[in-house]
Design a protein around this motif. Structure first.
Motif, PDB file in Angstrom:
ATOM      1  N   GLN A 188     -53.473  36.103  -2.273  1.00 45.08           N
ATOM      2  CA  GLN A 188     -54.446  35.023  -2.544  1.00 45.08           C
ATOM      3  C   GLN A 188     -54.736  34.173  -1.308  1.00 45.08           C
ATOM      4  OE1 GLN A 188     -51.420  35.258  -4.134  1.00 45.08           O
ATOM      5  NE2 GLN A 188     -52.246  36.582  -5.733  1.00 45.08           N
TER       6      GLN A 188
ATOM      7  N   PHE B  86     -58.682  31.264  -4.069  1.00 48.21           N
ATOM      8  CA  PHE B  86     -58.343  32.657  -3.761  1.00 48.21           C
ATOM      9  C   PHE B  86     -59.101  33.063  -2.498  1.00 48.21           C
ATOM     10  CE2 PHE B  86     -56.188  34.034  -7.706  1.00 48.21           C
ATOM     11  CZ  PHE B  86     -56.500  32.972  -8.544  1.00 48.21           C
TER      12      PHE B  86
ATOM     13  N   HIS C 269     -56.037  36.294 -10.798  1.00 49.10           N
ATOM     14  CA  HIS C 269     -54.807  36.456 -10.030  1.00 49.10           C
ATOM     15  C   HIS C 269     -54.323  37.905 -10.146  1.00 49.10           C
ATOM     16  CE1 HIS C 269     -50.574  36.010  -8.909  1.00 49.10           C
ATOM     17  NE2 HIS C 269     -50.990  34.967  -8.210  1.00 49.10           N
TER      18      HIS C 269
END
Ligand code: MLT
Length: 407
Positions: A76, A103, A283
């Motif tokens: 990320q 991100f 994620h």
């Protein structure tokens, strides 16, 4: 034999900018003595800011030493960059975005193309016309649309951006689930006011929809009061994902760094009707499909947030806005109405004729490349987009050539 994804067959044969590059290359091959000036694809021409170069060199040195060498980083993005982004791009605007809601990636194009993967196949789409083609094409590939009829895909709610609405569409009457917005706009250069964005946030909240907000050109906003981020609007944290890029801010088109903000308060529904945090899914996407941006590139991006970096990137965007002003003035002098260029690096010119024909005319008579409006959608017909991304000399020469060619 293995079968292809049939949805690809619904697409136009090639991507807009690939199509244009092919036409220009064919022209150059036949006319090698006629130098072409490119004001088509928005690609930067000026070198990287010195702070970024220094950061790249220093990070390269770190990579050369065993003690400071780095392998895989966090997918990320490194904390130093995510923290700088949260502080400078959001806290400074009075908006609250946590570093772990950021991100880091290698480009907004990829992020905007990829994000749709986390939404259902029957997601109802609302997409502006004209539009950056990636929003539409990636949904076509994913099978979220029907066939293309007369330049439009079945199954998309098109949001017409025309002279009548100042090229800023209002929310539609129908309910959509996923809404693509881009301000300052590519291709029109239009900006949305706080009230216009607030209407979209209210619409998204009413319909439990999500706004994908492409803010790749926010660093060109100069008019006080024009929002730079959707999160400046009350309630947007619950309904919006924002995309930002270092490409047009700091000349990173060749270096590649961008980021996407997914607030942890943003929810979507699963098949059983339960709410899920979109953040967790994005994620998951990142950790599965991405290995992070190169460490030296992230160091260069973080350098943008130093006081020197802020000055240097401001000078860079001011430089391109200077070109934009010249383009606007020249078009107005030719009697063509246009928008954009004051808070955006693109000028959207109403040429009142077939845009591909105008493209050919400028290529053949002036050796200047622009982007035909029709390439961005049906409402783009009759318009061209001129990019301010070039050297001052090239922009000046191109404007002289255009004036001669259309007189
Ligand atoms: C454009 O010309 O629209 C942009 O440069 C394309 C992009 O950023 O991918």
């Amino acid at each position: 034999m293995i079968r292809l994804n049939e949805h690809f067959t619904k697409l136009k044969a090639s991507y807009l900018f690939a199509d244009i590059a092919k036409r220009v290359n064919a022209y150059v091959a036949v006319n090698p003595a006629k130098p072409v000036i490119r004001l088509g694809i928005g690609d930067v021409t000026e070198p990287l800011p010195p702070v970024c170069i220094a950061a790249l060199h220093a990070a390269t040195e770190e990579m050369a030493n065993r003690a400071t060498f780095r392998g895989y980083g966090p997918e990320q993005g490194y904390a130093f960059l995510r923290e700088a982004i949260a502080q400078h791009d959001f806290a400074a605007l009075g908006t609250k975005i946590e570093p772990d809601e950021v991100f880091v990636s290698d480009g907004s194009k990829c992020d905007i193309a990829n994000i749709q993967e986390i939404f259902a196949a029957d997601t109802r789409l609302a997409i502006p016309d004209p539009v950056y083609p990636v929003y539409v094409d990636t949904n076509v590939m994913a099978g979220r649309t029907g066939m293309n009829r007369d330049g439009r895909y079945d199954g998309i709610i098109y949001l017409d951006s025309t002279v009548a609405n100042g090229y800023v569409p209002a929310p539609p009457k129908e309910a959509a689930d996923l809404i693509y917005l881009c301000f300052p706009n590519n291709p029109t250069g239009a900006v949305a006011t706080r009230a216009q964005l607030a209407a979209w946030v209210a619409y998204a909240r009413q319909h439990s929809a999500i706004i994908l907000y492409d803010a790749a050109y926010e660093s060109y906003v100069r008019t006080p009061g024009i929002p730079r981020s959707i999160y400046e609007i009350e309630g947007a944290r619950d309904v919006a994902i924002e995309f930002r890029s270092f490409s047009k801010l700091a000349g990173f088109t060749g270096l590649r760094c961008a980021y996407t903000v997914v607030p942890k308060t943003l929810q979507a529904r699963d098949a059983a009707g339960h709410q899920q945090a979109v953040h967790a899914l994005w994620h998951r996407w990142h950790t599965t499909k991405f290995n992070g941006v190169a460490y030296p590139v992230q160091k260069a991006a973080a350098a943008v947030y130093t006081p020197e970096g802020q000055k240097q990137t401001r000078a860079l965007t001011d430089f391109y806005l200077g070109n934009a002003k010249l383009i606007r003035e020249a078009m107005t002098k030719l009697g063509l109405s246009c928008i954009g260029g004051d808070n955006a690096p693109y000028i959207w010119v109403n040429v009142r004729r077939d845009s591909w024909e105008f493209f050919d005319l400028l290529l053949n008579r002036a050796q200047v490349v622009i982007t035909p409006g029709a390439g961005f959608g049906r409402c783009g017909e009759g318009h061209i987009r001129i990019s301010a991304f070039n050297t001052h000399e090239n922009v000046t020469a191109a404007l002289t050539r255009i004036a001669t060619a259309v007189m």
